[in-house]
Design a protein around this motif. Structure first.
Motif, PDB file in Angstrom:
ATOM      1  N   GLU A 290     -14.924   5.895  -0.199  1.00 33.53           N
ATOM      2  CA  GLU A 290     -15.051   6.173   1.135  1.00 33.53           C
ATOM      3  C   GLU A 290     -14.957   7.662   1.274  1.00 33.53           C
ATOM      4  O   GLU A 290     -14.920   8.377   0.241  1.00 33.53           O
ATOM      5  N   ASP A 291     -15.841   8.006   2.502  1.00 33.51           N
ATOM      6  CA  ASP A 291     -15.917   9.443   2.692  1.00 33.51           C
ATOM      7  C   ASP A 291     -15.229   9.902   4.055  1.00 33.51           C
ATOM      8  O   ASP A 291     -14.769   9.400   4.678  1.00 33.51           O
ATOM      9  N   ALA A 292     -14.877  11.351   3.736  1.00 29.45           N
ATOM     10  CA  ALA A 292     -14.086  11.821   4.783  1.00 29.45           C
ATOM     11  C   ALA A 292     -14.929  13.177   5.352  1.00 29.45           C
ATOM     12  O   ALA A 292     -15.413  13.721   4.277  1.00 29.45           O
ATOM     13  N   THR A 293     -14.919  13.668   6.418  1.00 27.84           N
ATOM     14  CA  THR A 293     -15.059  14.798   6.758  1.00 27.84           C
ATOM     15  C   THR A 293     -14.056  15.945   6.301  1.00 27.84           C
ATOM     16  O   THR A 293     -13.001  15.947   6.742  1.00 27.84           O
TER      17      THR A 293
ATOM     18  N   VAL B 104       0.918  -0.995  -0.078  1.00 34.00           N
ATOM     19  CA  VAL B 104       0.093  -0.077   0.132  1.00 34.00           C
ATOM     20  C   VAL B 104       1.038   1.165  -0.097  1.00 34.00           C
ATOM     21  O   VAL B 104       1.715   1.276   0.875  1.00 34.00           O
ATOM     22  N   THR B 105       0.685   2.127  -1.039  1.00 39.05           N
ATOM     23  CA  THR B 105       1.494   3.214  -0.923  1.00 39.05           C
ATOM     24  C   THR B 105       0.422   4.467  -0.795  1.00 39.05           C
ATOM     25  O   THR B 105      -0.745   4.493  -0.722  1.00 39.05           O
ATOM     26  N   THR B 106       1.176   5.740  -0.784  1.00 34.60           N
ATOM     27  CA  THR B 106       0.255   6.866  -0.717  1.00 34.60           C
ATOM     28  C   THR B 106       0.425   7.857  -1.672  1.00 34.60           C
ATOM     29  O   THR B 106       1.456   8.312  -2.202  1.00 34.60           O
ATOM     30  N   ALA B 107      -0.831   8.010  -2.458  1.00 34.32           N
ATOM     31  CA  ALA B 107      -1.229   8.984  -3.356  1.00 34.32           C
ATOM     32  C   ALA B 107      -1.678  10.289  -2.727  1.00 34.32           C
ATOM     33  O   ALA B 107      -1.867  10.543  -1.361  1.00 34.32           O
ATOM     34  N   SER B 108      -2.323  10.876  -3.516  1.00 31.59           N
ATOM     35  CA  SER B 108      -3.064  12.406  -2.890  1.00 31.59           C
ATOM     36  C   SER B 108      -4.018  12.879  -3.888  1.00 31.59           C
ATOM     37  O   SER B 108      -3.842  12.549  -5.226  1.00 31.59           O
ATOM     38  N   ILE B 109      -4.924  13.674  -3.225  1.00 34.14           N
ATOM     39  CA  ILE B 109      -5.915  14.373  -4.008  1.00 34.14           C
ATOM     40  C   ILE B 109      -5.665  15.856  -3.747  1.00 34.14           C
ATOM     41  O   ILE B 109      -5.569  16.262  -2.494  1.00 34.14           O
ATOM     42  N   VAL B 110      -5.585  16.639  -4.618  1.00 30.73           N
ATOM     43  CA  VAL B 110      -5.449  17.979  -4.483  1.00 30.73           C
ATOM     44  C   VAL B 110      -6.527  18.841  -4.240  1.00 30.73           C
ATOM     45  O   VAL B 110      -7.454  18.770  -5.285  1.00 30.73           O
ATOM     46  N   ILE B 111      -6.609  19.658  -3.298  1.00 31.15           N
ATOM     47  CA  ILE B 111      -8.098  20.337  -2.929  1.00 31.15           C
ATOM     48  C   ILE B 111      -7.647  21.800  -3.306  1.00 31.15           C
ATOM     49  O   ILE B 111      -6.737  22.403  -2.866  1.00 31.15           O
ATOM     50  N   PRO B 112      -8.513  22.379  -4.245  1.00 32.46           N
ATOM     51  CA  PRO B 112      -8.234  23.706  -4.870  1.00 32.46           C
ATOM     52  C   PRO B 112      -8.225  24.808  -3.814  1.00 32.46           C
ATOM     53  O   PRO B 112      -8.879  24.651  -2.867  1.00 32.46           O
ATOM     54  N   ARG B 113      -7.596  25.904  -3.912  1.00 28.97           N
ATOM     55  CA  ARG B 113      -7.749  27.024  -3.108  1.00 28.97           C
ATOM     56  C   ARG B 113      -9.032  27.630  -3.088  1.00 28.97           C
ATOM     57  O   ARG B 113      -9.348  28.272  -2.193  1.00 28.97           O
ATOM     58  N   ASP B 114      -9.957  27.624  -4.097  1.00 28.02           N
ATOM     59  CA  ASP B 114     -11.259  28.294  -4.005  1.00 28.02           C
ATOM     60  C   ASP B 114     -12.285  27.577  -3.259  1.00 28.02           C
ATOM     61  O   ASP B 114     -13.583  28.000  -3.315  1.00 28.02           O
ATOM     62  N   LEU B 115     -12.146  26.272  -2.766  1.00 27.98           N
ATOM     63  CA  LEU B 115     -13.131  25.728  -1.823  1.00 27.98           C
ATOM     64  C   LEU B 115     -13.417  26.594  -0.925  1.00 27.98           C
ATOM     65  O   LEU B 115     -12.674  27.018  -0.027  1.00 27.98           O
ATOM     66  N   PRO B 116     -14.813  26.911  -0.874  1.00 35.43           N
ATOM     67  CA  PRO B 116     -15.319  27.805   0.246  1.00 35.43           C
ATOM     68  C   PRO B 116     -15.320  27.068   1.668  1.00 35.43           C
ATOM     69  O   PRO B 116     -15.179  25.941   2.005  1.00 35.43           O
ATOM     70  N   ILE B 117     -15.211  28.094   2.625  1.00 32.69           N
ATOM     71  CA  ILE B 117     -15.259  27.487   4.089  1.00 32.69           C
ATOM     72  C   ILE B 117     -16.644  26.649   4.457  1.00 32.69           C
ATOM     73  O   ILE B 117     -17.643  26.862   3.938  1.00 32.69           O
ATOM     74  N   GLY B 118     -16.355  25.730   5.231  1.00 35.60           N
ATOM     75  CA  GLY B 118     -17.512  24.769   5.543  1.00 35.60           C
ATOM     76  C   GLY B 118     -17.157  23.475   6.059  1.00 35.60           C
ATOM     77  O   GLY B 118     -15.927  23.090   5.911  1.00 35.60           O
ATOM     78  N   TYR B 119     -18.211  22.798   6.322  1.00 39.25           N
ATOM     79  CA  TYR B 119     -17.968  21.099   6.941  1.00 39.25           C
ATOM     80  C   TYR B 119     -18.459  20.510   5.503  1.00 39.25           C
ATOM     81  O   TYR B 119     -19.812  20.147   5.509  1.00 39.25           O
ATOM     82  N   HIS B 120     -17.674  20.040   4.923  1.00 36.15           N
ATOM     83  CA  HIS B 120     -18.130  19.359   3.343  1.00 36.15           C
ATOM     84  C   HIS B 120     -17.722  17.931   3.620  1.00 36.15           C
ATOM     85  O   HIS B 120     -17.232  17.292   4.490  1.00 36.15           O
ATOM     86  N   THR B 121     -18.106  17.180   2.453  1.00 36.13           N
ATOM     87  CA  THR B 121     -17.904  15.625   2.680  1.00 36.13           C
ATOM     88  C   THR B 121     -17.108  15.274   1.370  1.00 36.13           C
ATOM     89  O   THR B 121     -17.383  15.683   0.219  1.00 36.13           O
ATOM     90  N   LEU B 122     -15.830  14.578   1.709  1.00 34.00           N
ATOM     91  CA  LEU B 122     -15.105  14.316   0.572  1.00 34.00           C
ATOM     92  C   LEU B 122     -15.382  12.921   0.298  1.00 34.00           C
ATOM     93  O   LEU B 122     -15.198  11.941   1.027  1.00 34.00           O
ATOM     94  N   HIS B 123     -15.640  12.518  -1.068  1.00 31.10           N
ATOM     95  CA  HIS B 123     -15.684  11.493  -1.612  1.00 31.10           C
ATOM     96  C   HIS B 123     -14.552  10.590  -2.200  1.00 31.10           C
ATOM     97  O   HIS B 123     -14.041  11.442  -3.435  1.00 31.10           O
ATOM     98  N   VAL B 124     -14.017   9.754  -1.907  1.00 33.63           N
ATOM     99  CA  VAL B 124     -12.550   9.119  -2.677  1.00 33.63           C
ATOM    100  C   VAL B 124     -12.994   7.681  -3.179  1.00 33.63           C
ATOM    101  O   VAL B 124     -13.512   7.103  -2.505  1.00 33.63           O
TER     102      VAL B 124
END
Length: 721
Positions: A161-164, A134-154
């Motif tokens: 899987e979902d993450a807060t 198992v290795t580690t990749a990543s997802i890049v979250i853009p700078r324009d994402l508004p503030i808030g409690y969102h749900t990330l679906h990967v």
């Protein structure tokens, strides 16, 4: 050891590796730069409180492997933080040749339309698990994402899987009124300040009066009040506002019955009964010796029940129903706990107590709710009324022109037998309490009896408990003071039965918790003050400053090597005060009230003469600083008892010379009170949190005319200069 660090051999031990992997400190440096390594039995017990078995070598090995496997088995951490305006990367665990994909559901339920770029990584951190790397990749979250409690679906392959995803501002920006200026306000223990219409204890209507009078008559812009978190539903009531039943809800004993809209619907007989109940406790308002919460509540609760039973108009019922929907399960938790307390008695730590034998899903609990639906709704209703009356006080402050209004105080923890712990036990550590390690002031350490929030549970639940609490604090306040803000970084955990000396620090994800503070403050256009007194690690001070959290500067504590620091050298980003509630007011301190009380209660470890001499040296050092700064005249030094008022005002003049953005004046100092509100190290030996506001002669000081008093006006002139 000659060095303040652990040896290589110790660091390689499996128990030490396991502890460090979950943020449990295996050593620490104390207040006097003294180095300590944590004993194995303490580490084993603290790990057990986190739900991790370290009872023997095999268990340690298994727990460490399971921990690492679980982290790598998840595609992404359950909670991730993004800073608004910056690009961030979320780590994703993938197979060697997998490329992750992701989408975001925003807090309002809509889909984020920006592009989420995957980064495959280089495979350099591969982990062998389940017969594969198992290795580690990543997802890049853009700078324009508004503030808030969102749900990330990967998504990776056929797995999703979902993450807060918490998107927070970088820092808490100063409100406009503080950018080029500073603000000042009063500090008040609101229960101690009664009006002629109080029920023996200060209430939310009294608070509203004090806020508007403070602005109109002294120019103050805020009032820092004691915590008003939820308490018990029936007597006896816990005096300490720092040991709440729930930090999410309010203490409904602060309700003023006659200010409830439905009071006007009462018939003549019921109104007469409410008046009789009020008259039965009205004399308590003149008691300058102690606050009698139990007598107050025994009368007030009967009046509130009469008002509840009269009913509500369709419009008001709709508002109540909306409140219940908005507060959902949290409200049910507190109301149900209150009902159980009411009908089954006070919870205890006994194995046979309902607190131990039932939970929210137990049939007896469901039967109780079904048997007493009106009483259950009564407890929901009182929370609604309390929130309305506190909001009315805050709205009155803002309407009067206050820049902040209420500065709410958030306690560091909750009662171990309270609603929060009973309803959601998985949120808290089991078998440990929070406190402080030994220091020069408390050589045995301190045990505050409160169960700590589990950092593991916080991460798994998207910090839901903490988010709800902070959001609730800003609902009726313009600023929030957080008691012991170092707890956002680390807390001293004490295993049950081991004593406060035998604990260790457990770390928390301060970046996430400070991010939540910044998010909620931004939405409320509010200010955050962190109580950071005592020894603060450099990294903590730096982090708080970078996040825009104001610290605290207390004049009596700003000393080093027997000399007081010139207030002009204090930091700018702080709330400054002369004293705090754990020490006598200025007039009492100058007359050695703290020496007298501690000697009478047997709290001194050495001879009283030795402590008296130390207090005298401290006072001389304070006077020296004040004289050198030109804040008091030299004659005050030779006759302190004859110049108490001049010295007190000199201390406040010195404080105003500081660059601090917020200044706080204690109402007790304005009226000449000498008694301390809370004496640390005592319970009922001293009337902690039960001392009514009185002047220097012991006469009760009411809300009416409070800010017209010469001492208050004089102090206000100092702050407004």
């Amino acid at each position: 050891m000659s060095q303040n660090r652990e040896s290589r051999e110790r660091l390689e031990r499996p128990l030490i590796r396991l502890a460090k992997a979950v943020g449990v400190a295996t050593s620490y440096v104390g207040m006097s730069n003294d180095y300590h390594e944590i004993a194995d039995d303490v580490l084993v017990a603290v790990l057990a409180a986190l739900g991790i078995d370290a009872s023997n070598d095999m268990a340690i090995s298994t727990s460490l492997k399971n921990l690492l496997d679980e982290r790598h088995r998840r595609l992404t951490p359950p909670t991730v933080l993004h800073i608004e305006g910056a690009e961030s990367k979320v780590p994703v665990h993938v197979g060697v040749f997998d490329i992750p994909q992701a989408t975001i559901t925003l807090e309002d339920g809509s889909e984020y339309t920006g592009v989420l770029e995957p980064d495959a990584g280089d495979g350099s951190m591969a982990y062998w698990m389940d017969d594969a790397f198992v290795t580690t990749a990543s997802i890049v979250i853009p700078r324009d994402l508004p503030i808030g409690y969102h749900t990330l679906h990967v998504t990776v392959g056929d797995r999703t899987e979902d993450a807060t995803l918490i998107s927070a501002p970088k820092r808490i920006e100063l409100i406009d009124a503080m950018k080029d200026h500073r603000l000042w306000g009063w500090m008040a223990q609101i229960y101690s300040i009664r009006s002629h219409e109080s029920w023996g204890v200060g209430d939310f209507v009294d608070l509203g009066t004090m806020l508007t009078d403070a602005k109109a008559k002294t120019g103050a812009d805020f009032m820092l009040i004691n915590p008003v978190h939820a308490g018990e539903p029936v007597t006896p009531l816990t005096p300490s506002p720092y040991l709440p039943i729930s930090r999410t809800f309010l203490n409904f004993t602060y309700i003023r019955p006659e200010a409830i809209e439905e009071y006007n619907l009462l018939g003549e007989e019921s109104r007469t009964r409410v008046a009789q109940l009020h008259d039965s406790v009205r004399p308590l308002n003149e008691n300058a010796d102690h606050i009698d919460r139990d007598a107050m509540w025994a009368a007030k609760m009967q009046a509130l029940w009469l008002i509840f039973k009269v009913g509500r108009s369709p419009e008001r019922q709709a508002q109540f129903d909306a409140y219940k929907r908005a507060h959902g399960e949290g409200l049910e938790a507190y109301a149900t706990w209150c009902l159980a307390y009411d009908k089954w008695g006070a919870p205890t730590a006994s194995p046979s107590s309902w607190f131990r034998t039932t939970d929210r899903n137990s049939q007896p609990v469901q039967d109780l709710r079904n048997r007493y639906p009106d009483t259950l709704d009564f407890y929901r209703w009182m929370e609604w009324i309390a929130s309305e009356q506190l909001a009315d006080a805050q709205n009155a402050a803002r309407k009067a022109g206050m820049a902040l209004g209420v500065m709410a105080d958030m306690a560091v923890g909750v009662h171990p037998l309270g609603a929060d712990v009973w309803w959601n036990p998985d949120r808290y550590a089991k078998g440990a309490t929070v406190g402080a390690p030994p220091d020069m002031f408390n050589q045995q350490g301190q045990d505050w009896s409160q169960p700590p929030l589990s950092p593991i549970s916080l991460e798994k639940t998207g910090y839901e408990a903490y988010r709800e609490m902070v959001h609730g604090m800003f609902a009726q306040a313009g600023a929030v003071r957080i008691d012991h803000i170092l707890g956002l970084f680390r807390l001293w955990w004490i295993p049950a039965g081991m004593g406060a000396k035998n604990g260790t620090y457990v770390t928390y994800d301060s970046a996430v918790m400070l991010g939540i503070l910044a998010l909620e403050a931004a939405r409320a256009h509010g200010v955050v003050v962190g109580e950071d007194l005592g020894v603060v690690p450099e990294y903590v001070a730096s982090s708080l400053a970078s996040h825009g959290v104001l610290g605290c500067a207390v004049e009596w504590f700003e000393q080093m090597d027997g000399a007081f620091r010139d207030p002009r050298k204090w930091r700018e980003m702080a709330l400054a005060s002369v004293d705090v509630h754990d020490m006598p007011p200025c007039a009492g301190y100058l007359q050695y009230e703290h020496v007298k009380v501690r000697a009478e209660l047997g709290l001194l470890e050495g001879p009283v003469e030795e402590f008296q001499a130390s207090a005298e040296r401290e006072q001389k050092a304070m006077l020296r600083m004040l004289v050198n700064g030109g804040w008091v005249s030299g004659e005050c030094v030779n006759d302190v008892p004859g110049h108490i008022r001049e010295i007190v005002e000199g201390m406040y003049r010195a404080m105003t010379a500081s660059p601090c953005k917020l200044l706080a004046a204690a109402i007790v100092d304005g009226v000449g009170e000498v008694r301390t509100q809370n004496q640390p190290g005592t319970n009922n030996e001293y009337p902690n949190w039960r001392v009514p506001l009185a002047d220097g002669e012991g006469n009760p000081v009411p809300v009416e005319g409070l800010f017209d008093r010469e001492g208050m006006q004089s102090l206000a002139r100092v702050l407004n200069a």
